[in-house]
Write an enzyme that holds these catalytic residues in place. Sequence first.
Site, PDB file in Angstrom:
ATOM      1  N   LYS A   1       0.843  -1.194   0.000  1.00 35.29           N
ATOM      2  CA  LYS A   1       0.000   0.000   0.000  1.00 35.29           C
ATOM      3  C   LYS A   1       0.876   1.240   0.000  1.00 35.29           C
ATOM      4  O   LYS A   1       1.958   1.255   0.608  1.00 35.29           O
ATOM      5  CB  LYS A   1      -0.902   0.029   1.248  1.00 35.29           C
ATOM      6  CG  LYS A   1      -1.705   1.312   1.410  1.00 35.29           C
ATOM      7  CD  LYS A   1      -2.436   1.336   2.735  1.00 35.29           C
ATOM      8  CE  LYS A   1      -3.116   2.679   2.954  1.00 35.29           C
ATOM      9  NZ  LYS A   1      -3.816   2.765   4.248  1.00 35.29           N
TER      10      LYS A   1
ATOM     11  N   GLU B   1      -8.574  12.167  12.450  1.00 35.32           N
ATOM     12  CA  GLU B   1      -7.717  11.064  12.873  1.00 35.32           C
ATOM     13  C   GLU B   1      -6.899  11.437  14.105  1.00 35.32           C
ATOM     14  O   GLU B   1      -5.978  12.254  14.045  1.00 35.32           O
ATOM     15  CB  GLU B   1      -6.782  10.636  11.740  1.00 35.32           C
ATOM     16  CG  GLU B   1      -6.098   9.314  12.013  1.00 35.32           C
ATOM     17  CD  GLU B   1      -6.025   8.417  10.783  1.00 35.32           C
ATOM     18  OE1 GLU B   1      -5.431   7.348  10.875  1.00 35.32           O
ATOM     19  OE2 GLU B   1      -6.593   8.792   9.738  1.00 35.32           O
TER      20      GLU B   1
END
Length: 427
Positions: free
Chosen positions: A186, A231
């Site tokens: 990723k 976040e």
Amino acid sequence: MNCALTPPKLAVRTVELRDRAESLVHHLPAGAPLAWLSEGEGVVGWGEAVRLDLSPQPQGTSPVDTTRFSEAARWIDDLVARASVTDEVGLPGTGLVTFGTFTFAPTSHGSALVVPQVLVGRRDGRTWLTTVTDTPCTHPRELPHHRSPIRPIGPITWQESSLTAREWKEAVSDTIAHIRGGELEKAVLARDAVARAEDPIDVRVLLERLRRRFPSCFTFSVDGMVGATPELLLRREGDRMTSLVLAGTRPRGQDHEHDRALGEDLLASAKDDQEHHLAVDSLRVALGPLVEELDIPRAPELLRLANVQHLATHVGARFAEGVSALDAVAALHPTAAVGGTPTEAAMRLIAGTEGMDRGGYAGPVGWIDGDGNAEWGIALRCARVEGARAHLFAGGGIVAGSDPEAELAETESKFRVIREALTDPDA
């Protein structure tokens, strides 16, 4: 003032204020405000009692080098040891509080710590005033009267990004090829955009609009980095830590049924599930040596924000003895949610692909007090504001199953947060 690695002695006093239940943003003067806000609570500050600008590492340094975090931790420890503190409130965020912003990459300029001269905080229905000086003196027990009108932004002109939409989609396609070729699992690729106003941007406007639009996010302003991040990298209170992992995104729907269908599609998506679990696994590995307890739910839940919805996992932990909040920040950054997997391979791909320097984007941002309590987020949904210029950033996680067009659309959804905050209601 700028300061060497040996900080000065500071006199700090925190007193309780009568809570007027108004937005903390309204206390801020114009200039370079400091802020960390969520759900009507938080801390705001102004002025610089002392600051530390951390030097970037030389080009060629490992992309996961943690020198800036260890230097910051030593400086804060020295600052706390040399400070004279009178704290009449005794909550997280009282006493000596340092705001900080760290760059995504160790070779970038922009990592800084700032101790404000004046701080106003609110928590659990209590409001306080902290004042900081470099000499013992009489500290005020009331807020100084300095308010100035908050200016609208005015007309905005948009400039070309570092990569055009077509070039960025080609970069995504190339990254997918690297992933399918087994070089990594990723990588998070970001885009940028630049907005220019006719006059210097009043950051207080952005803070107030962002906190109203995204009350459950963490609205921040530290040394020019301004945004509303969903976040939470970590919150520390005593020896307990909580964190929120977000990875996997869909926009909000046009109506209830459309919104529900998008959420169900996100929960069922193999691509997004893989992206999310890579982020959770990176946190598990990073925190393992630092904690004595670690609680991670088996499956993510859906977190709905005003503009997007995410796969979310709430994590709890108990720190091992002697581990600080900045130790954990250094271990966690960069998470797979903003860097990739494996970390070093992803960081090198990002540096050679995006065509820009992220600066503080996707780096840790937040505050820490003299008792070690702290809140640090990841600088997302944000811009670097310098005078009349705002440099915006948005990104998305790329895995083998990614689609370049869908990834481009995801970044547009994330850009919308700051674009709307920069747009006056009557524009």
